[in-house]
Design a protein around this motif. Structure first.
Motif, mmCIF file in Angstrom:
data_model
loop_
_atom_site.group_PDB
_atom_site.id
_atom_site.type_symbol
_atom_site.label_atom_id
_atom_site.label_comp_id
_atom_site.label_asym_id
_atom_site.label_seq_id
_atom_site.Cartn_x
_atom_site.Cartn_y
_atom_site.Cartn_z
ATOM 1 N N LYS A 67 -2.400 6.152 3.070
ATOM 2 C CA LYS A 67 -2.967 5.093 3.390
ATOM 3 C C LYS A 67 -2.369 4.336 4.317
ATOM 4 O O LYS A 67 -2.740 3.894 4.054
ATOM 5 C CB LYS A 67 -3.381 5.311 1.543
ATOM 6 C CG LYS A 67 -3.447 3.645 1.710
ATOM 7 C CD LYS A 67 -3.220 3.578 -0.049
ATOM 8 C CE LYS A 67 -4.246 2.306 -0.412
ATOM 9 N NZ LYS A 67 -2.251 1.756 -0.801
ATOM 10 N N LYS A 68 -0.604 4.550 4.174
ATOM 11 C CA LYS A 68 0.185 3.829 4.457
ATOM 12 C C LYS A 68 0.503 3.597 5.836
ATOM 13 O O LYS A 68 0.304 2.686 6.181
ATOM 14 C CB LYS A 68 1.229 4.034 3.864
ATOM 15 C CG LYS A 68 2.701 3.827 4.184
ATOM 16 C CD LYS A 68 4.038 4.093 4.542
ATOM 17 C CE LYS A 68 5.577 3.866 5.143
ATOM 18 N NZ LYS A 68 6.324 3.810 5.200
ATOM 19 N N GLU A 69 -0.178 4.998 6.888
ATOM 20 C CA GLU A 69 -0.372 4.547 8.433
ATOM 21 C C GLU A 69 -1.486 3.774 8.497
ATOM 22 O O GLU A 69 -1.852 2.972 9.827
ATOM 23 C CB GLU A 69 -0.591 6.398 8.795
ATOM 24 C CG GLU A 69 0.886 6.709 9.028
ATOM 25 C CD GLU A 69 0.212 8.436 9.421
ATOM 26 O OE1 GLU A 69 0.811 9.073 10.023
ATOM 27 O OE2 GLU A 69 -0.628 9.250 8.722
ATOM 28 N N MET A 70 -3.069 3.871 7.747
ATOM 29 C CA MET A 70 -3.768 2.873 8.059
ATOM 30 C C MET A 70 -3.819 1.340 7.671
ATOM 31 O O MET A 70 -3.840 1.007 8.177
ATOM 32 C CB MET A 70 -5.023 3.632 7.128
ATOM 33 C CG MET A 70 -5.758 4.952 7.137
ATOM 34 S SD MET A 70 -6.727 5.109 5.952
ATOM 35 C CE MET A 70 -7.241 7.342 5.737
ATOM 36 N N GLU A 71 -3.258 1.202 6.774
ATOM 37 C CA GLU A 71 -2.448 -0.040 6.424
ATOM 38 C C GLU A 71 -1.894 -0.155 7.717
ATOM 39 O O GLU A 71 -1.925 -1.609 8.192
ATOM 40 C CB GLU A 71 -1.713 -0.219 4.696
ATOM 41 C CG GLU A 71 -2.782 0.022 3.937
ATOM 42 C CD GLU A 71 -1.930 0.092 2.752
ATOM 43 O OE1 GLU A 71 -2.154 -0.478 1.924
ATOM 44 O OE2 GLU A 71 -0.660 0.690 2.250
ATOM 45 N N GLU A 72 -0.623 0.198 8.122
ATOM 46 C CA GLU A 72 0.182 -0.062 9.598
ATOM 47 C C GLU A 72 -0.978 -0.547 10.626
ATOM 48 O O GLU A 72 -0.689 -1.993 10.965
ATOM 49 C CB GLU A 72 0.766 0.908 9.804
ATOM 50 C CG GLU A 72 1.805 1.102 8.842
ATOM 51 C CD GLU A 72 2.501 2.174 8.931
ATOM 52 O OE1 GLU A 72 2.991 2.349 9.917
ATOM 53 O OE2 GLU A 72 4.522 2.213 8.143
ATOM 54 N N LYS A 73 -1.503 0.520 11.014
ATOM 55 C CA LYS A 73 -2.314 0.765 11.895
ATOM 56 C C LYS A 73 -3.444 -1.168 12.077
ATOM 57 O O LYS A 73 -3.981 -1.860 12.718
ATOM 58 C CB LYS A 73 -3.850 1.228 11.737
ATOM 59 C CG LYS A 73 -2.927 2.657 12.377
ATOM 60 C CD LYS A 73 -2.231 2.597 14.015
ATOM 61 C CE LYS A 73 -1.666 3.608 14.464
ATOM 62 N NZ LYS A 73 -1.379 4.258 15.464
#
Length: 168
Positions: A159-165
């Protein structure tokens, strides 16, 4: 003579400005690479009812995810996609199931129900996976509000990576 030179210089300046303005506002090419406009498609919704198109989400950032029920990494990331959708209503999660590789429509529905997924899931029996050249699952396209592909991620994301992207 000076007036003629000034007139020519002025016309060249105007022509240069017109060319620059045209070049800066040129539409992005449709394609599947970063910086290109994501190809639109319309597919049937898993839950029935109206078909869903990628263009339905114009004006929102889109996390376009290609997946299949037999893909273990897909099962891992889908709850994070649901949580992302629940927390960020200003973005759209759209999941494209590789339906032609599934046992049947009911298997896809049971999978989605087992994870309590509520974001749009569409059934691809028409070759959208091939049009986007999907060779591994999951594959995710990050698309901006104008429909331009900003990033392509092969494999599972948190989820953190999705938010960053998505720039959240």
């Amino acid at each position: 003579m000076i007036k003629k030179s000034l007139a020519i210089a002025f016309l060249l300046l105007l022509a240069g400005f017109a060319f620059w303005n045209f070049a800066m506002h040129k539409e992005a090419e449709i394609g599947i690479e970063k910086g290109e406009k994501a190809p639109d498609f319309t597919l049937p919704s898993l839950k029935g009812g109206e078909d869903v198109s990628l263009s339905d989400f114009k004006g929102k950032k889109v996390l376009l995810n290609f997946w299949a029920t037999w893909c273990k990494p897909c099962r891992t990331e889908m709850p994070d996609m649901q949580q992302l959708q629940n927390e960020h209503r200003d973005i759209a999660v759209l999941a494209v199931n590789f339906t032609s590789s599934e046992k049947n429509h009911k298997a896809v529905e049971a999978f989605a129900d087992s994870l309590a997924l509520t974001y749009p899931i569409v059934l691809d029996q028409e070759g959208i996976n091939a049009k986007y050249e999907i060779f591994s699952y999951p594959t995710t396209f990050i698309i901006n509000e104008s429909g331009i592909i900003e990033d392509i991620v092969l494999g599972t994301m948190t989820k953190k990576e999705m938010e960053e992207k998505l720039g959240l």
